[in-house]
Design a protein around this motif. Sequence first.
Motif: not given
Length: 400
Positions: A69, A74-75, A79, A362, A368, A371-372, A375-376
């Motif tokens: 990151l 970039d998320p 993905t 980060y 964060q 969560n990234i 979600d991915g």
Amino acid sequence: MYSDRVLSGMRPTGRLHLGHYHGVLKNWLRLQNEYQCLFFVADWHALTTHYDAPQAIDQNVRDMVVDWLAAGIDPAQATLFVQSRVLEHAELHLLLSMMTPLGWLERVPTYKDQQEKLSEKDLSTYGFLGYPLLQSADILIYRANLVPVGEDQVPHIEFTREICRRFNHLYGREPGFEDKARSAVKKLGSKKARVYEECRTAYQEKGDQEALESARALLNDAQNLSMNDRERLFGYLEGSGKMILAEPESLLTEASKMPGLDGQKMSKSYGNTIALREDPDVVAKKIRTMPTDPARVRRTDAGNPLNCPVWQFHLVYSDDNVRQWVTAGCTSAGIGCIECKQPVIDGVLAELVPIRERAQYYEDNPDQVRNILADGSEKAQELARDTMRDVRESMGLTFG
């Protein structure tokens, strides 16, 4: 909407260094703007060689993803996920292992090579023998058609292509396949359907490779086809059944031009790295104490930049004017080695400033990162489930 899908992964080895940045991450930065990209943490792969030291994996995953990151991955564009959070990888690996000849695994070039390099470890394990097949499952589960690799990894992609062809040959004939394929042809629209049929005939009757490529391109560009119909038409084109799994291609990447502090490849095992989040004073000290041309014992001795590890850094960080200044000053003893190193120090520190700033955010917000990855992993699992639905159906695993 991207028609090509890229998959790439890294084993979680902890904090990354400039070799990773120039060898992998800068390429990922470019790819995320051009393709649909999936970048994953290969934590199961870490266990194939370090099964006896799992304690470090969790922290290594965190540290590595922060560096991704921080480097600018970039998320919102790519993905990012963790391999072990998508259990379908393991299911596909298991099912592929049922039809993979043992000899194919033993012939993979890195199998014996890695055993020799890591001779201090007992790698006579089922997991180590099967890790190329797990790599294949990683790729095939997402029907990724492009995999960025260096020259040394091309055999792994060829192995994956062979596995894919064998699977499609064994399991690709679905009930009513030809009727479904003909129905899918109509969805192309009359003009494209005619071109597709002409290309299919030319390939199957005359072996016309150009016709085959033209039809493949037509299918890749068709926006109104479902994934199932697209795979049926690929199979119908080549005279086989539905292509359940898609053959990937190697996307060759340049080898990293970033050397280590001693002139060898930058690697933690050599102790010659500059980490992306290293303190600026430590970075400056490491570069100032780099070895130089052995011929320059004294300040007044002339040298040759080609014999100096620092010159390799100038090739990455300096412009032509600075390189000319270095060459003239070194070969005439007009500048000392400390002077020669200063532009490199300035270049490396300037590159690391924005990376360190993003990393700090980060580090201060660990949720964060979690969560990234959550979600991915969810997005990746949706794609993986689609593939496994077709795989199970084709292998007759649908009872109940």
